[in-house]
Design a protein around this motif. Sequence first.
Motif, PDB file in Angstrom:
ATOM      1  N   GLY A 147       0.806  -1.219   0.000  1.00 29.99           N
ATOM      2  CA  GLY A 147       0.000   0.000   0.000  1.00 29.99           C
ATOM      3  C   GLY A 147       0.836   1.264   0.000  1.00 29.99           C
ATOM      4  N   PHE A 148       2.134   1.130   0.233  1.00 26.28           N
ATOM      5  CA  PHE A 148       3.019   2.304   0.268  1.00 26.28           C
ATOM      6  C   PHE A 148       3.388   2.714  -1.149  1.00 26.28           C
ATOM      7  N   LYS A 149       2.994   3.942  -1.506  1.00 26.92           N
ATOM      8  CA  LYS A 149       3.303   4.458  -2.839  1.00 26.92           C
ATOM      9  C   LYS A 149       4.201   5.681  -2.673  1.00 26.92           C
ATOM     10  N   PRO A 150       5.526   5.486  -2.828  1.00 27.73           N
ATOM     11  CA  PRO A 150       6.469   6.582  -2.576  1.00 27.73           C
ATOM     12  C   PRO A 150       6.181   7.856  -3.355  1.00 27.73           C
ATOM     13  N   ASP A 151       5.790   7.726  -4.623  1.00 26.04           N
ATOM     14  CA  ASP A 151       5.522   8.923  -5.434  1.00 26.04           C
ATOM     15  C   ASP A 151       4.308   9.692  -4.920  1.00 26.04           C
ATOM     16  N   LYS A 152       3.254   8.933  -4.575  1.00 27.18           N
ATOM     17  CA  LYS A 152       2.041   9.575  -4.036  1.00 27.18           C
ATOM     18  C   LYS A 152       2.335  10.220  -2.686  1.00 27.18           C
ATOM     19  N   CYS A 153       3.146   9.528  -1.894  1.00 33.17           N
ATOM     20  CA  CYS A 153       3.514  10.041  -0.573  1.00 33.17           C
ATOM     21  C   CYS A 153       4.306  11.348  -0.718  1.00 33.17           C
ATOM     22  N   LYS A 154       5.208  11.372  -1.691  1.00 34.07           N
ATOM     23  CA  LYS A 154       6.030  12.562  -1.956  1.00 34.07           C
ATOM     24  C   LYS A 154       5.149  13.747  -2.378  1.00 34.07           C
ATOM     25  N   ILE A 155       4.180  13.461  -3.250  1.00 37.48           N
ATOM     26  CA  ILE A 155       3.250  14.518  -3.704  1.00 37.48           C
ATOM     27  C   ILE A 155       2.453  15.070  -2.518  1.00 37.48           C
ATOM     28  N   ALA A 156       1.943  14.154  -1.677  1.00 35.90           N
ATOM     29  CA  ALA A 156       1.168  14.573  -0.493  1.00 35.90           C
ATOM     30  C   ALA A 156       2.019  15.436   0.444  1.00 35.90           C
ATOM     31  N   LEU A 157       3.292  15.075   0.620  1.00 36.27           N
ATOM     32  CA  LEU A 157       4.203  15.839   1.479  1.00 36.27           C
ATOM     33  C   LEU A 157       4.460  17.230   0.906  1.00 36.27           C
ATOM     34  N   LYS A 158       4.672  17.299  -0.409  1.00 41.01           N
ATOM     35  CA  LYS A 158       4.920  18.601  -1.065  1.00 41.01           C
ATOM     36  C   LYS A 158       3.683  19.489  -0.990  1.00 41.01           C
ATOM     37  N   MET A 159       2.501  18.872  -1.163  1.00 40.24           N
ATOM     38  CA  MET A 159       1.250  19.633  -1.061  1.00 40.24           C
ATOM     39  C   MET A 159       1.022  20.105   0.374  1.00 40.24           C
ATOM     40  N   ALA A 160       1.394  19.269   1.335  1.00 39.61           N
ATOM     41  CA  ALA A 160       1.276  19.642   2.753  1.00 39.61           C
ATOM     42  C   ALA A 160       2.172  20.849   3.043  1.00 39.61           C
ATOM     43  N   MET A 161       3.387  20.843   2.497  1.00 40.27           N
ATOM     44  CA  MET A 161       4.317  21.960   2.694  1.00 40.27           C
ATOM     45  C   MET A 161       3.756  23.261   2.103  1.00 40.27           C
ATOM     46  N   ALA A 162       3.158  23.145   0.920  1.00 37.13           N
ATOM     47  CA  ALA A 162       2.569  24.330   0.269  1.00 37.13           C
ATOM     48  C   ALA A 162       1.407  24.874   1.102  1.00 37.13           C
ATOM     49  N   ARG A 163       0.584  23.951   1.634  1.00 37.15           N
ATOM     50  CA  ARG A 163      -0.560  24.379   2.450  1.00 37.15           C
ATOM     51  C   ARG A 163      -0.086  25.007   3.768  1.00 37.15           C
ATOM     52  N   ILE A 164       0.960  24.432   4.366  1.00 38.54           N
ATOM     53  CA  ILE A 164       1.508  24.981   5.612  1.00 38.54           C
ATOM     54  C   ILE A 164       1.948  26.428   5.401  1.00 38.54           C
ATOM     55  N   LYS A 165       2.619  26.701   4.264  1.00 44.22           N
ATOM     56  CA  LYS A 165       3.065  28.075   3.950  1.00 44.22           C
ATOM     57  C   LYS A 165       1.873  29.027   3.905  1.00 44.22           C
ATOM     58  N   LEU A 166       0.796  28.602   3.228  1.00 45.45           N
ATOM     59  CA  LEU A 166      -0.410  29.432   3.114  1.00 45.45           C
ATOM     60  C   LEU A 166      -1.044  29.676   4.483  1.00 45.45           C
ATOM     61  N   LEU A 167      -1.179  28.598   5.251  1.00 46.42           N
ATOM     62  CA  LEU A 167      -1.808  28.701   6.572  1.00 46.42           C
ATOM     63  C   LEU A 167      -0.987  29.575   7.516  1.00 46.42           C
ATOM     64  N   ARG A 168       0.340  29.434   7.425  1.00 51.80           N
ATOM     65  CA  ARG A 168       1.201  30.225   8.308  1.00 51.80           C
ATOM     66  C   ARG A 168       1.075  31.713   7.987  1.00 51.80           C
ATOM     67  N   ASN A 169       1.034  32.050   6.693  1.00 52.49           N
ATOM     68  CA  ASN A 169       0.863  33.455   6.295  1.00 52.49           C
ATOM     69  C   ASN A 169      -0.461  34.010   6.800  1.00 52.49           C
ATOM     70  N   LYS A 170      -1.511  33.176   6.683  1.00 51.37           N
ATOM     71  CA  LYS A 170      -2.849  33.579   7.131  1.00 51.37           C
ATOM     72  C   LYS A 170      -2.852  33.796   8.654  1.00 51.37           C
ATOM     73  N   LYS A 171      -2.222  32.846   9.361  1.00 52.12           N
ATOM     74  CA  LYS A 171      -2.173  32.950  10.822  1.00 52.12           C
ATOM     75  C   LYS A 171      -1.357  34.158  11.280  1.00 52.12           C
ATOM     76  N   GLU A 172      -0.285  34.474  10.530  1.00 56.45           N
ATOM     77  CA  GLU A 172       0.547  35.630  10.872  1.00 56.45           C
ATOM     78  C   GLU A 172      -0.283  36.903  10.883  1.00 56.45           C
ATOM     79  N   VAL A 173      -1.131  37.055   9.872  1.00 54.84           N
ATOM     80  CA  VAL A 173      -2.008  38.233   9.770  1.00 54.84           C
ATOM     81  C   VAL A 173      -2.994  38.248  10.951  1.00 54.84           C
TER      82      VAL A 173
END
Length: 204
Positions: free
Chosen positions: A15-41
């Motif tokens: 069930g472990f799909k390294p490519d899918k896992c990598k995509i999910a991690l990169k998307m999580a990082m992008a979302r964290i950046k957005l959320l952090r900027n929003k929270k900063e405001v």
Amino acid sequence: MHRSKGKLSGVLSKGFKPDKCKIALKMAMARIKLLRNKKEVQVCQMRREVAQLLDGNQDQTARIRVEHVIREEKFMQAYDLIEVYCELIVARMSIIDSQKTCPIDLKEAIASVIFASMRCSDVTELADVRKNFTSKYGKEFATSALEVRPDSGVNRLVIEKLSAGAPDVQTKTKTLSSIAAEHNIKWEPKAFEEQKQNEDRMVN
């Protein structure tokens, strides 16, 4: 018996799909950046409101409101840590994929991300990351991280930053003092501490 055990471990990491896992991690990082900027405001606005309360001698209300400020700031610090872990896991994905067990030097990063997945519901991609690593290392590994069992590997700072407990008096006083200084407001924390001590006596 021995053969079926080997078969089982093969099924486990299927069930472990390294490519899918990598995509999910990169998307999580992008979302964290957005959320952090929003929270900063939001935090800037909240700190401004607390400063106005201190300026108007509304210490009682300021003391309640500052708890929310502290909680949001802790979340932002947790986001920073999680983002670093996600980046590390992405960089080492080929190593993770090539080994059956969790590499010792990556256990903290993987366990901390699994732990955070249940507490950072805004970062929805972390749930996919958790599912992938549950497939890779088994339910026991994931449960150990989620429940912060001994030797789970979860970073203590991540646990502390994502804890729901109310901040102590010292933390509130320190934050209120920094808000007062930031907005050039003369505020005396001593009276605030005495007031808190009196309240504690009444409770006890």
